[in-house]
Design a protein around this motif. Structure first.
Motif, short mmCIF file in Angstrom:
data_model
loop_
_atom_site.label_atom_id
_atom_site.label_comp_id
_atom_site.label_asym_id
_atom_site.label_seq_id
_atom_site.Cartn_x
_atom_site.Cartn_y
_atom_site.Cartn_z
N LEU A 1 0.84 -1.21 0.00
CA LEU A 1 0.00 0.00 0.00
C LEU A 1 0.87 1.25 0.00
O LEU A 1 0.59 2.23 -0.70
N ARG A 2 1.96 1.21 0.78
CA ARG A 2 2.86 2.38 0.83
C ARG A 2 3.49 2.64 -0.54
O ARG A 2 3.61 3.79 -0.97
N ASN B 1 0.77 4.06 -2.83
CA ASN B 1 0.37 5.40 -2.41
C ASN B 1 1.25 6.49 -3.05
O ASN B 1 0.83 7.63 -3.17
N ARG C 1 -6.98 7.39 -5.38
CA ARG C 1 -7.64 6.56 -4.36
C ARG C 1 -7.22 5.11 -4.51
O ARG C 1 -7.10 4.60 -5.62
N LEU D 1 -1.96 6.60 5.24
CA LEU D 1 -1.77 6.82 3.80
C LEU D 1 -2.94 7.59 3.22
O LEU D 1 -4.09 7.11 3.24
N LYS E 1 -4.04 8.23 0.28
CA LYS E 1 -4.84 7.74 -0.85
C LYS E 1 -5.66 6.49 -0.50
O LYS E 1 -6.56 6.11 -1.23
N VAL E 2 -5.31 5.83 0.58
CA VAL E 2 -6.06 4.62 0.96
C VAL E 2 -7.40 5.05 1.56
O VAL E 2 -7.44 5.80 2.54
#
Ligand code: SAM
Ligand code: SF4
Length: 424
Positions: A206-207, A210, A217, A239, A241-242
Motif C-alpha cells: 500500500l505504501r 500510495n 484513491r 496513507l 490515498k487509501v
C-alpha cells in the motif's frame, strides 16, 4: 475478480485483432466466464449455455468456450450436458488463451485444458478495462484458507502473490492513462507477500502504491479478519490515498459456527479488530459477508449473527444462504438445514441490515464528503460518484467534472444512494 478476468481475456483477444460485439448473435466466438461460488451461479451458467445452443444451431460456425471456475470444476464433464461446447479452460489458463485458441482451431474435438499456467502470477497480461477512471488490479491469486464451505482454494489454487514491482508498474501505467482509483484484488489481501521475501507485505505494498502519480484513491478486497494486522490499520490511517473503507467478512456471529467454518477467529477477536479499526480511523466504512443457515446453525447461533450486526452496525452487507459446494468439507457436516429455514434467516438478516444501512446513510446528512465523480446518474441530469467510504452520491454538476474529486454536502439519504450539493 471474475469481471477482471473477463477484462484480461478481452485484452488478450483484442491484442490478436479480435473485436468485442454487444450481441452474441453477431459473434464468431462466445466465452462464458463462469463462477461456482454458489449453486445459483452454476444454474445461471447452464441456462445461458442452453440459450447458446439454439444460437449455434442457426450459426454452426459459432465457437463456444467455457472459462472460469465451473470449467475448472467440471472440465470435460460439461460436455455430457453440452456436447456442442468447443473449448474449456480454467482461471489460471487465461495466460495461455492465445495458444489454446490456436490448438482449438486445428483440433477436431473439444479442447479441454485446465492444467493451469504455473507462471500465471508472474505474467503481466493485457486488460481491456470497462471503466476509464477506476481499475481492478490483481495482486495475488488463489487462497490457502480452506474455509469449509468454499470452493475457491480447490478451483483457483493455492495462494500466489505477484511481485510488488510488477503491480506498481501496472498501477503506474494506469495513473499515466488517467485512471484515478485502483482496487487491489485478492481472496485474502492481508496475507499478500507470503513467500516473496522479507519486508514484502500488504501494508508495504500500500505504501508503494500510495506514491504513484495520478492515482488518487486506493481500495482493496478482500481482507480476512484473522490476518488484519495493526500494521495494516496504521497504513489505512496514515496513507492519504487509501480510502477509509474495509470489507471484512465475518460470515457468522457464533463461535461454534466460525469453528465449523474453519475461519480461525472468534467473535471476540473479530469485534476487537473492529474496535481497533474504529479507534484508529473513526469514520471508516465497514462492510461484511454473512452466510445464513450454515450446517448445524441453531436458532441461537443465528441470533448471535443478528446481534453482531446490531452491534457492529455495518454500512452494508452481502448475505447468502449456505450453498452446498462439491468437494468442500462442509458437505460432510451434520445438521444441513432445509431451504425454507435458510431462506427465512437470509430474509431476517437482510431486513435488519436494511434498517441499519438507511440509518447509517442518514447520519451522513449535513456532512461534507469527498466524491470522485465517475459518470452520469440514472437520476435525471445528475452526475454520480462515490465517497471515500464507497457510497454512491448523486449531485447536480457539469459533466465536464467527471473524473474530478469534489467536495459535496450531503442533503438526502436513501438505502442505495445519497444526494448532495457541490461545495464552493
Ligand atoms: N475471500 C473472501 C473471504 O474470505 O471472505 C471471500 C471470497 S468468496 C468469493 C465471497 C463470499 O461468498 C464469502 O465471503 C462467503 O460469504 C460467500 N460464500 C462462499 N462460499 C459459499 C457457500 N458455499 N455458500 C454461501 N456463501 C458462500
Ligand atoms: Fe474462500 Fe475462505 Fe479463501 Fe475466502 S478465505 S476465498 S471464503 S477459502
Amino acid at each position: 475478480m471474475n469481471e477482471h478476468d473477463s477484462e484480461r481475456m478481452t485484452g488478450i483477444l483484442e491484442a490478436q485483432g479480435c473485436a468485442s460485439v454487444a450481441d452474441a448473435g453477431c459473434a464468431d466466438m462466445v466465452i462464458l466466464n463462469t463462477c461456482s461460488i454458489r449453486e445459483k451461479a452454476e444454474q445461471k451458467f447452464f441456462s445461458e449455455l442452453g440459450r447458446l445452443k439454439s444460437l449455434k444451431a442457426s450459426n454452426p460456425g459459432l465457437k463456444i468456450a467455457v472459462a472460469g471456475c465451473i470449467a475448472q470444476q467440471e472440465g470435460a464433464g460439461i460436455l455430457s450436458r453440452a456436447p456442442y461446447v468447443d473449448m474449456i479452460f480454467g482461471p489460471s489458463d487465461i495466460s495461455r488463451l492465445s495458444s489454446l485458441l490456436e490448438q482449438q482451431r486445428f483440433g477436431e474435438r473439444t479442447l479441454v485444458d485446465t492444467t493451469g499456467d504455473p507462471e500465471y502470477h508472474r505474467k503481466r497480461l493485457p486488460a481491456t478495462r470497462k471503466d476509464r477512471l477506476k481499475a481492478w488490479v490483481s495482486i495475488m491469486y488463489g487462497c490457502d484458507n480452506f474455509c469449509t464451505y468454499c470452493v475457491v482454494p480447490y478451483l483457483r489454487g493455492r495462494e500466489r502473490s505477484r511481485m510488488p514491482d510488477d503491480i506498481a508498474a501496472e498501477v503506474r501505467e494506469l495513473g499515466h492513462w488517467g485512471y484515478k482509483e485502483v482496487t487491489l484484488l485478492g481472496q485474502n489481501v492481508n496475507s499478500y507477500g507470503k513467500g516473496l521475501g522479507k519486508g514484502i507485505d500488504f501494508p508495504a505494498l500500500l505504501r508503494l502504491i500510495n506514491e504513484i502519480l495520478g492515482i488518487e484513491r486506493i481500495r482493496f478486497v478482500t481482507s480476512h479478519p484473522r490476518d488484519l494486522s495493526e500494521k495494516l490499520i496504521i497504513a489505512i490511517r496514515e496513507l492519504p490515498k487509501v480510502c477509509e473503507s474495509i470489507h471484512l467478512p465475518v460470515q457468522s456471529g457464533s463461535d461454534s459456527i466460525l469453528t465449523a467454518m474453519n475461519r480461525r477467529y472468534r467473535r471476540e477477536d473479530y469485534l476487537d479488530k473492529v474496535k481497533k479499526l474504529r479507534e484508529a480511523v473513526p469514520h471508516i466504512a465497514l462492510t461484511t459477508d454473512i452466510i445464513a443457515g450454515f450446517p448445524g446453525e441453531t436458532e441461537q447461533d443465528f441470533e448471535m449473527t443478528m446481534q453482531l450486526l446490531s452491534e457492529v452496525r455495518y454500512d452494508g452487507i452481502f448475505a447468502f444462504k449456505y450453498s452446498k459446494r462439491p468437494g468442500t468439507s462442509a458437505l460432510g457436516l451434520p445438521g444441513h438445514l432445509e431451504e425454507d429455514i435458510k431462506e427465512k434467516r437470509l430474509e431476517r438478516v437482510l431486513a435488519l441490515q436494511k434498517e441499519i444501512t438507511i440509518q447509517k446513510n442518514r447520519e451522513l446528512i449535513g456532512t461534507t464528503q469527498e466524491i470522485l465523480l465517475d459518470g452520469r446518474s440514472k437520476k435525471g441530469g445528475m452526475i454520480t460518484g462515490r465517497t471515500r467510504g464507497n457510497k454512491a452520491v448523486n449531485v447536480a454538476a457539469d459533466p465536464s467534472l467527471i473524473g474530478s474529486l469534489v467536495n459535496v454536502k450531503i442533503s438526502e439519504a436513501g438505502m442505495n444512494s445519497l444526494t448532495g450539493q457541490l461545495c464552493e
